[in-house]
Enzyme design. Structure first.
Site, short mmCIF file in Angstrom:
data_model
loop_
_atom_site.label_atom_id
_atom_site.label_comp_id
_atom_site.label_asym_id
_atom_site.label_seq_id
_atom_site.Cartn_x
_atom_site.Cartn_y
_atom_site.Cartn_z
CB CYS A 42 -0.93 0.01 1.20
SG CYS A 42 -2.15 -1.31 1.19
N GLY A 244 -7.24 -3.57 -11.86
CA GLY A 244 -7.73 -4.55 -10.90
C GLY A 244 -6.73 -5.68 -10.75
CG ASP A 283 -4.34 -10.16 -2.10
OD1 ASP A 283 -4.74 -9.92 -0.95
OD2 ASP A 283 -3.72 -9.32 -2.79
#
Length: 422
Positions: A42, A244, A283
């Site tokens: 992030c 994405g 994920d």
């Protein structure tokens, strides 16, 4: 006990560290095909923007630290190419030496994460076009900006990374455009609330091209020409793909593990896959939506870390369970702070729910503290709640420009937020 973990960024590294605390004698191996483990994905946009100056600041741990502190064998550039559940054996390629070898395991954790989507758009492999998912990706973007003396950037996709990169490239002095196929940026927000983000981006001279996808990329004298589906064209020195992600579940599929419709590995609430002895986190897995109790995919580091601790506890013999992901997110865009959790109105409508029958909405436009006191800023809140039982399904709130003078309290739903993004 020999525990092998495939992938060491968030859930994998957390599982390794937690399990070492439970079993000081176990042999623990992390195999990762990348150059780094346990890094802050992030934070990458802020590394590109110069807010984070050193890449070391993005690293929560290193192979050397894992070895010294936890006696964990971390092997970078080691890609697992095959899992043989029957023999409990892995095929591994060391990309530094070119060697291929086999590794056995007693318990296996798949923490292979996800990868950026790269649709088959003509010209998408052009030299000016980059993803941003790893530290080497960020370094490649910085090197390209320096080499090209980049002045313009186009960001394809208006999700978290795309929006954060728009701010950080703007901070670096580039003229930035965002091309988003939807009619809004930031899908977790309802349209009318996303308008606050649109206004903030426009105030900062970010060009927004909404409701329009990319038809092709072509090179023109070192610049990338972007043709949109509506017939519009724009040129950029740098193109960022932020369309994405998809789960890296191919290894699991080839091993015969059960995979869901969207490609995520199916796991139990104890992080167990369909094969005894193999677990999965992060994920790459399907999760249960905490609010609606449906299967979904929410690729966030917070849930991955929590899952890593849980799977280590389970393998260590504890009765631990993962109750689901709420999908809490918080992001700052220039002078606007945005937070959201749970489900939004458009998601409920898509599921056939009716406003006034199944759910209702409260909107509040207020101040973050008493108006007579200096520093008051606008606070915008939207709450979606269930009319049948009163549960809060999806609060969203904004502070404009920036709530730095205090904190925001919001009544929680019956669920505690299971994940976060900062």
């Amino acid at each position: 006990m020999k525990l092998v973990i495939v992938g060491g960024v968030a859930g994998g590294a957390t599982a390794a560290g937690r399990y070492r605390r439970l079993d000081k004698d176990a042999e623990i191996i992390i195999l990762d095909k990348g150059a780094y483990i346990s890094f802050a994905n992030c934070g990458l946009p802020y590394y590109v923007g110069g807010v984070i100056e050193e890449k070391e600041d993005l690293l929560a741990s290193t192979p050397e630290a894992m070895k010294e502190e936890y006696n964990i064998d971390v092997r970078l550039y080691n890609e697992v190419t095959k899992v043989d559940p029957a023999e409990k054996r892995l095929s591994v390629t060391d990309h530094q030496t070119g060697e291929t070898y086999e590794e056995t395991y007693d318990k296996l954790i798949l923490a292979t994460g996800s990868s950026p989507l790269k649709p088959p758009i003509p010209g998408i492999d052009g030299e000016n076009i980059f993803p941003l998912w790893t530290i080497p990706d960020a370094q490649a973007i910085l090197a390209h900006m320096d080499k090209k003396e980049a002045k313009t950037a186009a960001i394809i996709g208006g999700g978290f990374i795309g929006i954060e990169m728009a701010e950080n490239l703007h901070r670096q002095g580039l003229k930035v455009s965002i091309v988003e196929m939807s009619d809004q940026v930031m899908a977790p927000l309802d349209k009318e609330m996303a308008e606050y983000v649109h206004e903030e981006l426009k105030k900062k001279d970010i060009e927004l091209i909404l409701g329009d996808g990319v038809d092709s990329f072509t090179d023109d004298k070192g610049k990338t020409q972007i043709a949109t589906q509506s017939g519009r064209t724009l040129a950029a020195d740098l193109v960022l793909l932020s369309i994405g992600v998809r789960p890296n579940s191919q290894l699991a599929k080839e091993a015969g593990l059960k995979v869901g419709e969207r490609g995520g590995i199916v796991v139990s609430d104890r992080m167990e896959t369909s094969d005894p002895g193999i677990y999965a986190v992060g994920d790459v897995i399907e999760v249960v939506d905490f609010v609606q109790k449906t299967k979904t995919m929410i690729p966030l580091a917070g849930p991955a870390n929590k899952q890593g601790r849980i799977v280590a506890n389970v393998i260590g013999g504890q009765d631990d369970h993962y109750s689901g992901t709420q999908g809490t997110s918080a992001v700052r865009i220039f002078d606007l702070d945005i937070c959201a959790t749970g489900v939004n109105e458009k998601m409920l409508i898509k599921q056939g729910k009716e406003k006034g029958k199944d759910f209702e909405i409260i909107k509040i436009d207020a101040a973050n503290h008493a108006g007579y006191y200096p520093g008051t800023e606008a606070l915008h809140i939207k709450v979606v709640f269930d009319l049948n039982d009163g549960r809060i399904l999806g609060p969203k709130w904004w502070v404009d420009p920036a709530a730095t003078s205090g904190s925001i309290f919001f009544p929680p739903s019956s669920a505690t937020a299971a994940g976060s993004r900062t």
